[in-house]
Write an enzyme that holds these catalytic residues in place. Sequence first.
Site, PDB file in Angstrom:
ATOM      1  N   GLU A 169      15.250 -25.781 -28.276  1.00  0.00           N
ATOM      2  CA  GLU A 169      14.466 -24.573 -28.488  1.00  0.00           C
ATOM      3  C   GLU A 169      14.051 -24.584 -29.957  1.00  0.00           C
ATOM      4  OE1 GLU A 169      16.490 -20.914 -27.576  1.00  0.00           O
ATOM      5  OE2 GLU A 169      14.790 -19.739 -28.284  1.00  0.00           O
ATOM      6  N   ARG A 226      30.180 -29.832 -25.347  1.00  0.00           N
ATOM      7  CA  ARG A 226      29.435 -29.814 -26.591  1.00  0.00           C
ATOM      8  C   ARG A 226      30.341 -30.271 -27.736  1.00  0.00           C
ATOM      9  NH1 ARG A 226      26.462 -25.458 -26.812  1.00  0.00           N
ATOM     10  NH2 ARG A 226      26.327 -25.042 -28.991  1.00  0.00           N
ATOM     11  N   LYS A 229      23.290 -22.068 -33.964  1.00  0.00           N
ATOM     12  CA  LYS A 229      22.046 -21.874 -34.709  1.00  0.00           C
ATOM     13  C   LYS A 229      21.965 -20.466 -35.294  1.00  0.00           C
ATOM     14  CE  LYS A 229      19.206 -24.024 -31.758  1.00  0.00           C
ATOM     15  NZ  LYS A 229      17.957 -24.434 -31.099  1.00  0.00           N
TER      16      LYS A 229
HETATM   17  P1  ATP Z   1      22.889 -22.873 -30.262  1.00  0.00           P
HETATM   18  O1  ATP Z   1      23.900 -22.553 -29.197  1.00  0.00           O
HETATM   19  O2  ATP Z   1      23.467 -23.238 -31.575  1.00  0.00           O
HETATM   20  O3  ATP Z   1      21.790 -21.873 -30.362  1.00  0.00           O
HETATM   21  P2  ATP Z   1      21.446 -24.376 -28.415  1.00  0.00           P
HETATM   22  O4  ATP Z   1      22.282 -25.132 -27.469  1.00  0.00           O
HETATM   23  O5  ATP Z   1      20.920 -23.091 -27.902  1.00  0.00           O
HETATM   24  O6  ATP Z   1      22.216 -24.220 -29.767  1.00  0.00           O
HETATM   25  P3  ATP Z   1      19.094 -25.860 -28.048  1.00  0.00           P
HETATM   26  O7  ATP Z   1      17.933 -26.062 -28.926  1.00  0.00           O
HETATM   27  O8  ATP Z   1      18.905 -25.105 -26.791  1.00  0.00           O
HETATM   28  O9  ATP Z   1      20.222 -25.212 -28.926  1.00  0.00           O
HETATM   29  O10 ATP Z   1      19.768 -27.253 -27.737  1.00  0.00           O
HETATM   30  C1  ATP Z   1      19.077 -28.377 -27.272  1.00  0.00           C
HETATM   31  C2  ATP Z   1      20.045 -29.270 -26.556  1.00  0.00           C
HETATM   32  O11 ATP Z   1      21.111 -29.647 -27.415  1.00  0.00           O
HETATM   33  C3  ATP Z   1      20.663 -28.573 -25.366  1.00  0.00           C
HETATM   34  O12 ATP Z   1      20.619 -29.455 -24.265  1.00  0.00           O
HETATM   35  C4  ATP Z   1      22.061 -28.284 -25.776  1.00  0.00           C
HETATM   36  O13 ATP Z   1      22.928 -28.320 -24.701  1.00  0.00           O
HETATM   37  C5  ATP Z   1      22.348 -29.419 -26.779  1.00  0.00           C
HETATM   38  N1  ATP Z   1      23.341 -29.000 -27.755  1.00  0.00           N
HETATM   39  C6  ATP Z   1      23.312 -27.913 -28.548  1.00  0.00           C
HETATM   40  N2  ATP Z   1      24.430 -27.813 -29.277  1.00  0.00           N
HETATM   41  C7  ATP Z   1      25.195 -28.884 -28.953  1.00  0.00           C
HETATM   42  C8  ATP Z   1      26.482 -29.351 -29.374  1.00  0.00           C
HETATM   43  N3  ATP Z   1      27.205 -28.683 -30.274  1.00  0.00           N
HETATM   44  N4  ATP Z   1      26.957 -30.482 -28.807  1.00  0.00           N
HETATM   45  C9  ATP Z   1      26.229 -31.161 -27.919  1.00  0.00           C
HETATM   46  N5  ATP Z   1      25.022 -30.776 -27.488  1.00  0.00           N
HETATM   47  C10 ATP Z   1      24.496 -29.649 -27.984  1.00  0.00           C
HETATM   48 MG    MG Z   2      19.881 -23.194 -25.961  1.00  0.00          MG
END
Ligand code: ATP
Ligand code: MG
Length: 562
Positions: free
Chosen positions: A41, A267, A277
Amino acid sequence: MTTTTDTAVTAEAGRDFIRDIVQADLDSGKHKTVVTRFPPEPNGYLHIGHAKSIGLNFGIAREFGGRCNLRFDDTNPTKEEQEYIDSIQADVRWLGYDWGDNLFYASDYFGRLYEWAEGLIKAGLAYVDDQTQEEIRLSRGTLTEPGKNSPFRDRSVEENLDLFRRMKAGEFPNGARVLRAKIDMAAGNINLRDPVLYRILHAHHPRTGDTWKIYPSYDYAHGQSDAIEGVTHSICTLEFEDHRPLYEWLLDKLPVPSQPRQYEFARLNLTYTLLSKRVLTRLVQEGHVSGWNDPRMPTIAGLKRRGVPPAAVREFTKRIGIAKANSIVDVGMLEFCIREELNRTAQRRMAVLRPLKVVIENYPEGQVEELEAINHPDDPSAGTRKIAFGRELYIEQDDFMENPPKKFFRLSPGNEVRLRYAYFIKCREVIKNDAGEIVELRCTYDPETKGGNAPDGRKVKATMHWLPAAQSLKAEIRLYNQLFANPSPNAADFTADLNPNSLEVLTDARIEPAIAESNSAEPMQFERQGYFVRDADSTPDKLVFNRTIGLRDTFAKEVAKG
Ligand code: ATP
Ligand code: MG
């Protein structure tokens, strides 16, 4: 390109349950080629947790000869910005991955998603709900209690269609209505209790501008985007496990062109680090760091600026593996991978972080000689360079003690040490200022020990780095420590856990001219100090260096043997 099969990569890549599934699906003929996607995102910069997901999705595509799409999940225009879209692309490339032509945006599919939503309404599988967000939340029930049907749940298809079209036309304010799937308010899985598919949002979108007044939810957009792109294995983190039944319900009810499957993995969590984020955004906005690329940030941009090589990040994500259970990885593991890579690749130089002046009294005034220094101890092809030696030098303040304890083998009055690549020296006199601080050492050298060995075979217990006073340059050096002092910082209230000593700036450091001349992007080892890289804040008048990471003190131990 992610479309080539690289056998070397395949052989070295670890196996995990997701790769096993992909292999089985290819073997059985279920899929001819594997298609994955990385779906960020664009509401912030990528962090090291994303690197794990990138390594997994792009890695699988590369290893199995498939492809990996980069797809922006741009369904929430209030938080998304072009700056993030650009940085995400730069960071994925920097990590060493390439999506080729496969760059997509969920917003590319808004038209089709909308048509499909009308289709759900016509099939009696979706309805417009006029309840407030709060009412919807309260009527959703709990893990132990079923939810309550909305009073608007049994609207006619015609009324639903009319209202949904007027939502789209922008007739209603934000929050006035939503479109919900009509599934089951008593479902054991709360995600199936009539989830929201569309909400009203009068907001400018970076790509679709003001076209849309309604935006799809993550759950509605994600699986359908996967299906449109022909994704075979939709890999996400564990918190989406409970969303999988909804993901499958939608694929089942909609006329989608393919049937992706969702798989979940744990994760990445790291000690001393927060990877949300929301937290990273606050760190930037509240000024706790200098920006998204502050070298203390766990962002890809921060790691890059700190001098971490992309190969070290890839190695780290490979080593931690892919599991189904959440865990916390010791940040020391990341540091280990950084040191391993830099030890192998970084050229050696000398820098004095906290200089103490040394005058070699028996070295002729005005004389300068050139000594030879090696650029990499394990790589002769890295060559050598010259360092000037003269009467006035700098050594590290830490390397001298006027009244040393027993085990201190470095310089102290009367004690002989080796200056690396140069000579043995001895301290004769300590000069102090009015405040009683040591400002200069008067030393002597043994001309017979050129190159660092005594012809009579006598040994010294320490080898120290140094620089010539006249032929070295002044520099600013920034030393970084963990951003958080607490190994498991509190994400809800992280400010109390911030490390007040996460940044130390040394403004009087000295560097050898060869450092200033080196390729500015390459980290170097400053002998006995660690790995450093030139920072973008450098100007022609003032060079600035970031410490990427310190050394384990093996050199100090080795040289202690003499
Ligand atoms: P946040 O929870 O910090 O807002 P997010 O998961 O919403 O992060 P996205 O931009 O949606 O952020 O993430 C893109 C991809 O990265 C998704 O498939 C998500 O599952 C993966 N991802 C995000 N954080 C992690 C992590 N700590 N470890 C592994 N994969 C991750
Ligand atoms: Mg997300």
